[in-house]
Motif scaffolding. Structure first.
Motif, PDB file in Angstrom:
ATOM      1  N   HIS A  46      59.115 -71.650  26.775  1.00 57.42           N
ATOM      2  CA  HIS A  46      59.248 -70.186  26.838  1.00 57.42           C
ATOM      3  C   HIS A  46      60.532 -69.633  26.226  1.00 57.42           C
ATOM      4  O   HIS A  46      60.925 -68.516  26.535  1.00 57.42           O
ATOM      5  N   ASP A  58      62.626 -67.313  28.332  1.00 53.93           N
ATOM      6  CA  ASP A  58      63.591 -68.223  28.985  1.00 53.93           C
ATOM      7  C   ASP A  58      64.763 -68.399  28.016  1.00 53.93           C
ATOM      8  O   ASP A  58      64.917 -69.443  27.355  1.00 53.93           O
ATOM      9  N   ARG A  94      56.141 -66.738  24.304  1.00 51.33           N
ATOM     10  CA  ARG A  94      55.043 -66.862  25.278  1.00 51.33           C
ATOM     11  C   ARG A  94      54.163 -65.618  25.279  1.00 51.33           C
ATOM     12  O   ARG A  94      53.039 -65.646  25.768  1.00 51.33           O
ATOM     13  N   HIS A  97      63.031 -74.546  32.105  1.00 55.23           N
ATOM     14  CA  HIS A  97      62.788 -73.092  32.158  1.00 55.23           C
ATOM     15  C   HIS A  97      63.993 -72.351  32.718  1.00 55.23           C
ATOM     16  O   HIS A  97      64.903 -72.950  33.289  1.00 55.23           O
ATOM     17  N   SER A  98      63.912 -70.994  32.623  1.00 59.09           N
ATOM     18  CA  SER A  98      64.818 -70.155  33.408  1.00 59.09           C
ATOM     19  C   SER A  98      64.002 -68.993  33.960  1.00 59.09           C
ATOM     20  O   SER A  98      62.882 -68.754  33.524  1.00 59.09           O
TER      21      SER A  98
HETATM   22 ZN   LIG Z   1      59.465 -70.526  31.661  1.00 56.14          ZN
END
Ligand SMILES: [Zn+2]
Length: 250
Positions: free
Chosen positions: A13, A40, A60, A137-138
């Motif tokens: 992402h 992210d 995304r 991810h974040s």
């Molecule tokens: Zn993510």
């Protein structure tokens, strides 16, 4: 050197790219706001530990690599956020897309990169007899309207697990590490799960997977600038990945 280790870092992402040909389908006034909220940011750099890394090449908002391909299997499709989003994070209209273009997007991005991930895993199974996928991810510091978990008290770090593919020991080691470094850490909250290619899903325990999600407040200010703590966060992620590496290779 680390590219040969039985580890694959997956970053789905982090891309901000909307290819020129895809722009026509989007509600443009909402696009920038959505890219800010949903990307992210910097995870392709934060999780760059020298291991093999798959960074999904488009945003995304074009295609979400981590959703199930078929809307019937994907609970988020009920909110217009299956593998091909039609809704924004606040449920407003993001894009209008017909069935043919949706299928084209799935073939072009989703299928291609899922086969690529599958190949990377397969190569490691052949060479090492095991593979650990680290899903990087974040997340937004406060819950976005589309998210299931609306608890405002969000941890610094979220570790996502899969009951079949995540060994308990890996979770304990990563949790211990981040807690000792002073980060508040939660398991499967606000986000749960860890990616595994369908070919191995719930059938091959040699394929292990764990998700590490970083709260964006740790490294990005509310005005979008990178915080001075960025390098420290990156070093700590690096160290956590090396703990996982030692564990999986022992
Ligand atoms: Zn993510």
């Amino acid at each position: 050197m680390r590219k040969k280790f039985p580890i694959v870092i997956n970053v789905p992402h982090s891309s901000l790219l909307i290819p020129e040909g895809e722009m026509q389908f989007f509600e443009r006034p909402r696009l920038i706001r959505e890219l800010v909220a949903m990307t992210d940011h910097c995870c392709d750099d934060l999780f760059d530990t020298g291991h093999e890394m798959l960074v999904f090449p488009v945003s995304r908002l074009v295609c979400d690599f981590e959703r199930f391909r078929d809307d019937a299997d994907e609970i988020m499709s009920q909110k217009g956020m299956g593998a091909v989003y039609t809704r924004c994070s606040d449920m407003s209209l993001l894009r209008v897309i017909d069935v043919e273009n949706k299928e084209r997007i799935l073939r072009t991005y989703y299928d291609r990169y899922h086969s690529y991930l599958e190949r990377l895993v397969e190569m490691r199974l052949l060479r090492h007899g095991c593979c650990l996928i680290i899903d990087g991810h974040s997340f937004y510091e406060s819950p976005l309207p589309y998210e299931k978990d609306q608890n405002k008290d969000r941890p610094d770090i979220c570790i996502g697990t899969d009951a079949f593919h995540t060994p308990e020991i890996l979770v304990e080691e990563v949790w211990d590490f981040f807690e000792k470094r002073g980060y508040s850490t939660a398991i499967n909250a606000p986000f749960a799960g860890a990616i595994v290619p369908m070919k191995y899903y719930k059938s091959d325990e040699r394929v292990k997977s764990i998700m590490i999600e970083i709260n964006r407040r740790l490294y990005i200010g509310t005005d979008g600038t990178i915080k001075p703590e960025y390098q420290m966060i990156k070093n700590d992620i690096n160290e956590a990945v090396h703990i996982l590496e030692r564990s999986v290779m022992s």
